[in-house]
Write a protein that holds these residues in place. Sequence first.
Motif, PDB file in Angstrom:
ATOM      1  N   PRO A 135       0.843  -1.121   0.166  1.00 54.24           N
ATOM      2  CA  PRO A 135       0.138  -0.113   0.011  1.00 54.24           C
ATOM      3  C   PRO A 135       0.861   1.147   0.016  1.00 54.24           C
ATOM      4  CG  PRO A 135      -0.634  -1.608   1.666  1.00 54.24           C
ATOM      5  CD  PRO A 135       0.799  -2.116   1.140  1.00 54.24           C
ATOM      6  N   VAL A 136       0.403   2.153  -0.726  1.00 56.45           N
ATOM      7  CA  VAL A 136       1.039   3.684  -0.820  1.00 56.45           C
ATOM      8  C   VAL A 136       0.439   4.418   0.146  1.00 56.45           C
ATOM      9  CG1 VAL A 136       1.625   5.562  -2.387  1.00 56.45           C
ATOM     10  CG2 VAL A 136       2.213   3.118  -2.930  1.00 56.45           C
ATOM     11  N   VAL A 137       1.223   5.368   0.853  1.00 52.25           N
ATOM     12  CA  VAL A 137       0.934   6.448   1.786  1.00 52.25           C
ATOM     13  C   VAL A 137       1.538   7.575   1.228  1.00 52.25           C
ATOM     14  CG1 VAL A 137       0.882   7.182   4.099  1.00 52.25           C
ATOM     15  CG2 VAL A 137       0.959   4.867   3.794  1.00 52.25           C
ATOM     16  N   THR A 138       0.930   8.669   0.854  1.00 52.60           N
ATOM     17  CA  THR A 138       1.481   9.863   0.488  1.00 52.60           C
ATOM     18  C   THR A 138       0.476  11.021   0.759  1.00 52.60           C
ATOM     19  OG1 THR A 138       2.460  10.921  -1.422  1.00 52.60           O
ATOM     20  CG2 THR A 138       0.169   9.700  -1.896  1.00 52.60           C
ATOM     21  N   GLU A 139       1.163  12.187   0.957  1.00 55.78           N
ATOM     22  CA  GLU A 139       0.375  13.399   1.403  1.00 55.78           C
ATOM     23  C   GLU A 139      -0.525  14.167   0.499  1.00 55.78           C
ATOM     24  OE1 GLU A 139       1.121  17.415   4.274  1.00 55.78           O
ATOM     25  OE2 GLU A 139       2.686  15.840   3.955  1.00 55.78           O
ATOM     26  N   VAL A 140      -1.747  14.529   0.862  1.00 58.59           N
ATOM     27  CA  VAL A 140      -2.666  15.191  -0.162  1.00 58.59           C
ATOM     28  C   VAL A 140      -2.697  16.682   0.470  1.00 58.59           C
ATOM     29  CG1 VAL A 140      -4.572  14.548   1.065  1.00 58.59           C
ATOM     30  CG2 VAL A 140      -4.645  15.632  -1.399  1.00 58.59           C
ATOM     31  N   MET A 141      -2.281  17.869  -0.278  1.00 61.33           N
ATOM     32  CA  MET A 141      -2.279  18.954   0.493  1.00 61.33           C
ATOM     33  C   MET A 141      -3.648  20.039  -0.004  1.00 61.33           C
ATOM     34  SD  MET A 141       1.800  19.864  -0.228  1.00 61.33           S
ATOM     35  CE  MET A 141       1.372  21.714   0.242  1.00 61.33           C
ATOM     36  N   ASP A 142      -4.246  19.644  -0.968  1.00 59.30           N
ATOM     37  CA  ASP A 142      -5.219  20.526  -1.592  1.00 59.30           C
ATOM     38  C   ASP A 142      -6.618  19.721  -1.633  1.00 59.30           C
ATOM     39  OD1 ASP A 142      -6.857  22.333  -3.190  1.00 59.30           O
ATOM     40  OD2 ASP A 142      -4.899  23.349  -3.657  1.00 59.30           O
ATOM     41  N   PRO A 143      -7.812  20.389  -1.387  1.00 60.44           N
ATOM     42  CA  PRO A 143      -8.920  19.642  -1.573  1.00 60.44           C
ATOM     43  C   PRO A 143      -9.187  19.274  -3.055  1.00 60.44           C
ATOM     44  CG  PRO A 143      -9.366  21.394  -0.227  1.00 60.44           C
ATOM     45  CD  PRO A 143      -7.866  21.572  -0.580  1.00 60.44           C
ATOM     46  N   ARG A 144      -8.595  20.320  -3.971  1.00 61.92           N
ATOM     47  CA  ARG A 144      -8.612  20.011  -5.199  1.00 61.92           C
ATOM     48  C   ARG A 144      -8.130  18.799  -5.852  1.00 61.92           C
ATOM     49  NH1 ARG A 144      -7.071  25.998  -6.730  1.00 61.92           N
ATOM     50  NH2 ARG A 144      -5.667  25.216  -5.176  1.00 61.92           N
ATOM     51  N   ASP A 145      -6.966  18.357  -5.079  1.00 62.06           N
ATOM     52  CA  ASP A 145      -6.262  17.285  -5.466  1.00 62.06           C
ATOM     53  C   ASP A 145      -6.559  15.754  -5.342  1.00 62.06           C
ATOM     54  OD1 ASP A 145      -4.374  18.751  -6.826  1.00 62.06           O
ATOM     55  OD2 ASP A 145      -3.085  19.049  -5.059  1.00 62.06           O
ATOM     56  N   VAL A 146      -7.789  15.894  -4.333  1.00 66.34           N
ATOM     57  CA  VAL A 146      -8.159  14.714  -3.615  1.00 66.34           C
ATOM     58  C   VAL A 146      -8.792  13.747  -4.723  1.00 66.34           C
ATOM     59  CG1 VAL A 146     -10.127  13.637  -2.105  1.00 66.34           C
ATOM     60  CG2 VAL A 146      -8.888  15.402  -1.545  1.00 66.34           C
ATOM     61  N   GLN A 147      -9.571  14.234  -5.807  1.00 66.18           N
ATOM     62  CA  GLN A 147     -10.045  13.224  -6.912  1.00 66.18           C
ATOM     63  C   GLN A 147      -8.776  12.798  -7.590  1.00 66.18           C
ATOM     64  OE1 GLN A 147     -13.266  12.352  -7.379  1.00 66.18           O
ATOM     65  NE2 GLN A 147     -12.255  10.911  -8.606  1.00 66.18           N
ATOM     66  N   LEU A 148      -7.744  13.457  -7.936  1.00 67.45           N
ATOM     67  CA  LEU A 148      -6.372  12.813  -8.508  1.00 67.45           C
ATOM     68  C   LEU A 148      -6.145  11.671  -7.656  1.00 67.45           C
ATOM     69  CD1 LEU A 148      -4.372  13.101 -10.455  1.00 67.45           C
ATOM     70  CD2 LEU A 148      -3.026  14.782  -9.041  1.00 67.45           C
ATOM     71  N   PHE A 149      -5.966  11.848  -6.531  1.00 69.41           N
ATOM     72  CA  PHE A 149      -5.443  10.906  -5.677  1.00 69.41           C
ATOM     73  C   PHE A 149      -6.379   9.529  -5.711  1.00 69.41           C
ATOM     74  CE2 PHE A 149      -1.884  12.149  -2.478  1.00 69.41           C
ATOM     75  CZ  PHE A 149      -1.643  13.145  -3.031  1.00 69.41           C
ATOM     76  N   LEU A 150      -7.648   9.824  -5.754  1.00 70.72           N
ATOM     77  CA  LEU A 150      -8.464   8.857  -6.033  1.00 70.72           C
ATOM     78  C   LEU A 150      -8.459   8.182  -7.295  1.00 70.72           C
ATOM     79  CD1 LEU A 150     -11.753  10.212  -4.511  1.00 70.72           C
ATOM     80  CD2 LEU A 150     -10.145   8.713  -3.318  1.00 70.72           C
ATOM     81  N   ASP A 151      -8.188   8.921  -8.349  1.00 71.59           N
ATOM     82  CA  ASP A 151      -8.035   8.554  -9.798  1.00 71.59           C
ATOM     83  C   ASP A 151      -6.781   7.652 -10.053  1.00 71.59           C
ATOM     84  OD1 ASP A 151     -10.367   9.576 -10.446  1.00 71.59           O
ATOM     85  OD2 ASP A 151      -9.388  11.430 -11.411  1.00 71.59           O
ATOM     86  N   LYS A 152      -5.562   7.871  -9.030  1.00 70.88           N
ATOM     87  CA  LYS A 152      -4.455   7.235  -9.275  1.00 70.88           C
ATOM     88  C   LYS A 152      -4.473   5.952  -8.406  1.00 70.88           C
ATOM     89  CE  LYS A 152      -2.016  10.313 -11.625  1.00 70.88           C
ATOM     90  NZ  LYS A 152      -1.650  10.014 -12.926  1.00 70.88           N
TER      91      LYS A 152
END
Length: 360
Positions: free
Chosen positions: A160-177
């Motif tokens: 499993p990968v653990v990495t930091e999200v900083m911006d609410p606008r990037d949450v969907q990108l993290f989900l897509d990845k």
Amino acid sequence: MIAVVKKSATPEQLDHFISWIEGRGYKTNVSKGDNETIVGIIGDTTQIDPFLLESMDIIERVQRVSEPFKKANRKFHPEDTVVDCGHGIKIGGGNFQVMAGPCSVEGDNLFRIARAVKAAGATMLRGGAYKPRTSPYSYQGMGERGLDLLMEAGGELDMPVVTEVMDPRDVQLFLDKGVDVMQIGARNAQNFPLLKEVGKTKTPVLLKRGMSGTIDELLMAAEYIMSEGNPNVILCERGIRTFETRTRNTFDVNAIPVVHHLSHLPIVGDPSHATGYTRYVRPAAYAATAAGADGLEIEVHDHPSEAWSDGAQALTPSQFADAMKRIALIREAITADLNDGETSGTTLGEGTTKVTKVGA
């Protein structure tokens, strides 16, 4: 307020009680444990007569909860929460995991580091694609390309990968990845729009304590996430800012047993950010393990002097391997069943290891 349901209650009776409560404008949180079912009643419960509830056939007892955090409160959820991080890795409830990797993703060296930490026993890969830095001129991370490298390395090693999200606008990108665990860093521990946004997902969230945050503020930050519907929260003690200047932060080891007492959520220790110096990372990791942490997050780099960020606190792969052996010994000691002289399994690095829970 919590209402403990009698064992004799039928599912239909429970559903009727929940509908009755919610029909009066309250929210409910139902926790079904091995021994009892608890209905958490959330809202201004000063208008509820506890004696009226206790007069109902299915209610064993009623208790008011004074703390403002409800969903994260152990009174609402006596059983330890176990968070499924994917790839067969679970944390909490006796499942101990180690997250390791570089502070920031720099390129293909990520794969060398990832292979080394897995060989040493790490079960989750950590690394920063987006980096919050004090100076706007410092390295800010590789961004989306860094996420791609992390996911490629995690896929190759089945971690499993653990990495930091900083911006609410990037949450969907993290989900897509397909990021397995989204980390909320200390600087964003009270970024409420971000907490709400990750709360709208079901992806596990590693929530770090703010630099000057109290334990209650950490639990209230978790409450923001959980109130939006995401129960998969892992807390992280990473040190707090005090008057002491000999280390980067002051590692509040006390917080680990205190959080276990107050909350059902798992908590991990981050000795790298807590101490800020390689020489102190391993002792702090041992202390967190002995205090009952559900896991550790440790920075590892194959050439710390060349790291693009936080090289001063990174362990080398050989140092990390040595630490993992000693962490396994500490886990064996604190999970030993002293009644029969036998210890439960504590081998690190072979997937999830189930161990006997010590303390409460």
